[in-house]
Design an enzyme around this catalytic site. Structure first.
Site, PDB file in Angstrom:
ATOM      1  N   PHE A 110       7.504 -66.922  35.959  1.00  0.00           N
ATOM      2  CA  PHE A 110       7.925 -65.902  34.725  1.00  0.00           C
ATOM      3  C   PHE A 110       6.708 -65.176  34.304  1.00  0.00           C
ATOM      4  O   PHE A 110       5.390 -65.582  34.294  1.00  0.00           O
ATOM      5  CB  PHE A 110       8.459 -66.701  33.488  1.00  0.00           C
ATOM      6  CG  PHE A 110       9.230 -65.974  32.469  1.00  0.00           C
ATOM      7  CD1 PHE A 110      10.398 -65.631  32.875  1.00  0.00           C
ATOM      8  CD2 PHE A 110       8.539 -65.596  31.462  1.00  0.00           C
ATOM      9  CE1 PHE A 110      11.181 -64.607  31.746  1.00  0.00           C
ATOM     10  CE2 PHE A 110       9.208 -64.738  30.403  1.00  0.00           C
ATOM     11  CZ  PHE A 110      10.326 -64.195  30.726  1.00  0.00           C
ATOM     12  N   ASP A 135       5.501 -75.587  33.426  1.00  0.00           N
ATOM     13  CA  ASP A 135       6.409 -74.773  32.490  1.00  0.00           C
ATOM     14  C   ASP A 135       7.841 -75.094  32.837  1.00  0.00           C
ATOM     15  O   ASP A 135       8.413 -75.129  33.737  1.00  0.00           O
ATOM     16  CB  ASP A 135       6.282 -73.350  32.994  1.00  0.00           C
ATOM     17  CG  ASP A 135       7.055 -72.338  32.053  1.00  0.00           C
ATOM     18  OD1 ASP A 135       7.954 -72.959  31.351  1.00  0.00           O
ATOM     19  OD2 ASP A 135       6.626 -71.303  31.855  1.00  0.00           O
ATOM     20  N   LYS A 171      16.614 -72.347  25.034  1.00  0.00           N
ATOM     21  CA  LYS A 171      17.625 -72.224  26.202  1.00  0.00           C
ATOM     22  C   LYS A 171      18.452 -73.578  25.958  1.00  0.00           C
ATOM     23  O   LYS A 171      19.137 -73.579  25.234  1.00  0.00           O
ATOM     24  CB  LYS A 171      16.842 -72.148  27.582  1.00  0.00           C
ATOM     25  CG  LYS A 171      15.776 -70.768  27.556  1.00  0.00           C
ATOM     26  CD  LYS A 171      15.115 -70.955  28.945  1.00  0.00           C
ATOM     27  CE  LYS A 171      14.203 -69.819  29.093  1.00  0.00           C
ATOM     28  NZ  LYS A 171      14.533 -68.582  28.846  1.00  0.00           N
TER      29      LYS A 171
HETATM   30  C1  LIG Z   1       9.786 -69.739  32.672  1.00  0.00           C
HETATM   31  C2  LIG Z   1       9.363 -69.328  31.260  1.00  0.00           C
HETATM   32  N1  LIG Z   1       8.241 -69.256  30.440  1.00  0.00           N
HETATM   33  C3  LIG Z   1       8.179 -68.660  29.487  1.00  0.00           C
HETATM   34  C4  LIG Z   1       9.292 -67.875  28.936  1.00  0.00           C
HETATM   35  C5  LIG Z   1       8.980 -67.127  27.619  1.00  0.00           C
HETATM   36  O1  LIG Z   1       8.060 -67.209  26.816  1.00  0.00           O
HETATM   37  P1  LIG Z   1       8.318 -66.866  25.237  1.00  0.00           P
HETATM   38  O2  LIG Z   1       8.951 -68.212  24.538  1.00  0.00           O
HETATM   39  O3  LIG Z   1       6.947 -66.975  24.750  1.00  0.00           O
HETATM   40  O4  LIG Z   1       9.267 -65.829  25.168  1.00  0.00           O
HETATM   41  C6  LIG Z   1      10.487 -67.722  29.404  1.00  0.00           C
HETATM   42  C7  LIG Z   1      11.296 -66.860  28.674  1.00  0.00           C
HETATM   43  O5  LIG Z   1      12.459 -66.788  29.139  1.00  0.00           O
HETATM   44  C8  LIG Z   1      10.325 -68.244  30.798  1.00  0.00           C
HETATM   45  O6  LIG Z   1      11.818 -68.344  31.143  1.00  0.00           O
END
Ligand SMILES: Cc1ncc(COP(=O)(O)O)c(C=O)c1O
Length: 411
Positions: free
Chosen positions: A128, A197, A223
């Site tokens: 991401f 992540d 989510k």
């Molecule tokens: C894999 C992943 N990492 C990080 C994030 C986003 O981070 P944040 O919560 O800071 O917007 C997302 C958002 O969809 C994501 O899918």
């Protein structure tokens, strides 16, 4: 077209599901098939009354005393304790409080500091974007080097210079899932730490961080955990690293005794040192109430339901749409998260035309239509209906409407 399951078959699967009563815990609008819980989870019914109570009673009446009487100070820890079993870790080791992006900044820095002398951080180029942006910012700050691995073989990029392997467990675009245990072991064999992540895993895919002996994990809660737009992210750090954990945003809420108002910073014990400033009490309260929907749900049952939904979607797309789409999500269960992604030249128009028909998925650039299957509230009947609408969209060329050539700010 080939034989495929009927709507009656789908309804029979729903009736046999051990999760069938869970959908009632959500306030979903009538007539909507919601396949975007991998972007923003649906609203659990328990959230609004809880927020009402926190606002009117804890804030309105209790005022500042609620930091103690309602234990607002301990709210982040309590919510972390409820997330812990969903990611296979012990209570007391999960911090909840900042956005995923800010959490990643803290973890990238602290993880790198645990491996002085090693200068390389490895990421997959398909990660991401925010993960890559933060890693690049940290690399500039700490004079580290970013190494983009082959997404099909991250372990091939590991060597004695690597401080951290940071991977997204389930890919946001394709829905492909890494083997968390095997890649954790590979990182350790190279003397590196591993960070996962879990944004697209937690609440839909079982995660066993302790069993895999992972080092660090972060994940968002808006989510599959249904915490609401912008709800705070979580971070887990293996207990073996917590005493030496040195995150860079050393604020007063991460101090061992914030109300001593000391000039010098003394980090709190354990994961509590991940905190920085005043916790977002309203957002944490919403998340706390949202997590009730997971009470008594086994991760294996959740996973079986998720796979049953994505299996049915794949089977119906295959049978009814043939080669209209390229399926970019792996078909093997072991490599599939809880979404299915379809590639199509007019994917944006396809998604918009579906939304028009009450089937909500989303689009990811350049050409991917994504469909998320949150197993607590998406039904097999939803899946059947969604594919029926997809067929109708293509048959009627609804995706080619001129208004879909202009994209919304959020796709
Ligand atoms: C894999 C992943 N990492 C990080 C994030 C986003 O981070 P944040 O919560 O800071 O917007 C997302 C958002 O969809 C994501 O899918």
């Amino acid at each position: 077209m080939t034989q495929h399951p009927t709507r009656a078959d789908a309804v029979a699967l729903d009736l046999a599901s051990p999760l069938r009563a869970r959908r009632e815990l959500f306030a979903l609008p009538d007539g909507v098939v919601y396949l975007d819980g991998n972007s923003l989870g649906a609203l659990p019914r328990a959230v609004a009354p809880r927020l009402q109570q926190v606002v009117a009673e804890e804030w309105g009446t209790g005022l500042i005393s609620s930091w103690n009487t309602a234990d607002w100070v301990g709210l982040g820890r309590r919510v972390g304790d409820r997330i812990a079993p969903l990611i296979g870790v012990a209570p007391g080791d999960v911090h909840v409080g900042d956005s995923t992006t800010v959490t990643l900044f803290k973890t990238f820095v602290a993880a790198s500091r645990l491996r002085p002398g090693r200068r390389v951080v490895v990421l997959e180029p398909t990660t991401f974007p925010t993960d890559g942006y933060v890693a690049a910012g940290v690399a500039r700050m700490l004079d580290l080097e970013l190494r983009w691995c082959d997404p099909a073989d991250p372990a091939a990029s590991l060597d004695e210079d690597v401080a951290l392997l940071s991977l997204t467990h389930v890919d946001f675009r394709s829905g492909a899932m890494y083997d968390l245990a095997a890649l954790t072991a590979a990182a350790h064999d190279a003397g590196a730490l591993v960070q996962w992540d879990l944004c697209h895993s937690t609440g839909a895919v079982p995660v066993a961080l302790l069993d895999a002996d992972a080092d660090i994990a972060v994940g968002c809660t808006y989510k599959y955990l249904n915490g609401g737009p912008g709800s705070p992210a979580f971070a887990w750090v293996h207990p073996r690293h917590q005493a030496a954990w040195d995150q860079p945003v050393t604020g007063w809420f991460g101090h061992s005794r914030p109300f001593d108002m000391d000039r010098a910073f003394t980090p709190a014990d354990g994961i509590a040192r991940m905190a920085s400033g005043t916790p977002p009490v309203l957002a944490l309260s919403a998340l706390d109430a949202a997590l009730d929907v997971f009470d008594g749900v086994s991760l294996d049952v959740l996973r079986a339901a998720s796979l049953s939904l994505t299996d049915l979607f794949l089977e119906l797309v295959n049978a009814r749409l043939g080669s209209a789409f390229e399926v970019i999500t792996p078909r093997e269960h072991g490599r599939r998260g809880s979404q299915v992604s379809l590639r199509h030249e007019q994917a944006y128009g396809v998604v918009q035309a579906l939304v028009e028909r009450g089937v909500v998925g989303d689009f990811r650039t350049p050409d991917v239509a994504r469909f998320g299957f949150a197993p607590l509230y998406v039904t097999h009947a939803d899946v059947f209906d969604a594919v029926g609408h997809l067929v109708a969209v293509l048959e009627g060329d609804e995706h080619l409407r001129p208004e879909y050539t202009v994209r919304n700010a959020v796709t």
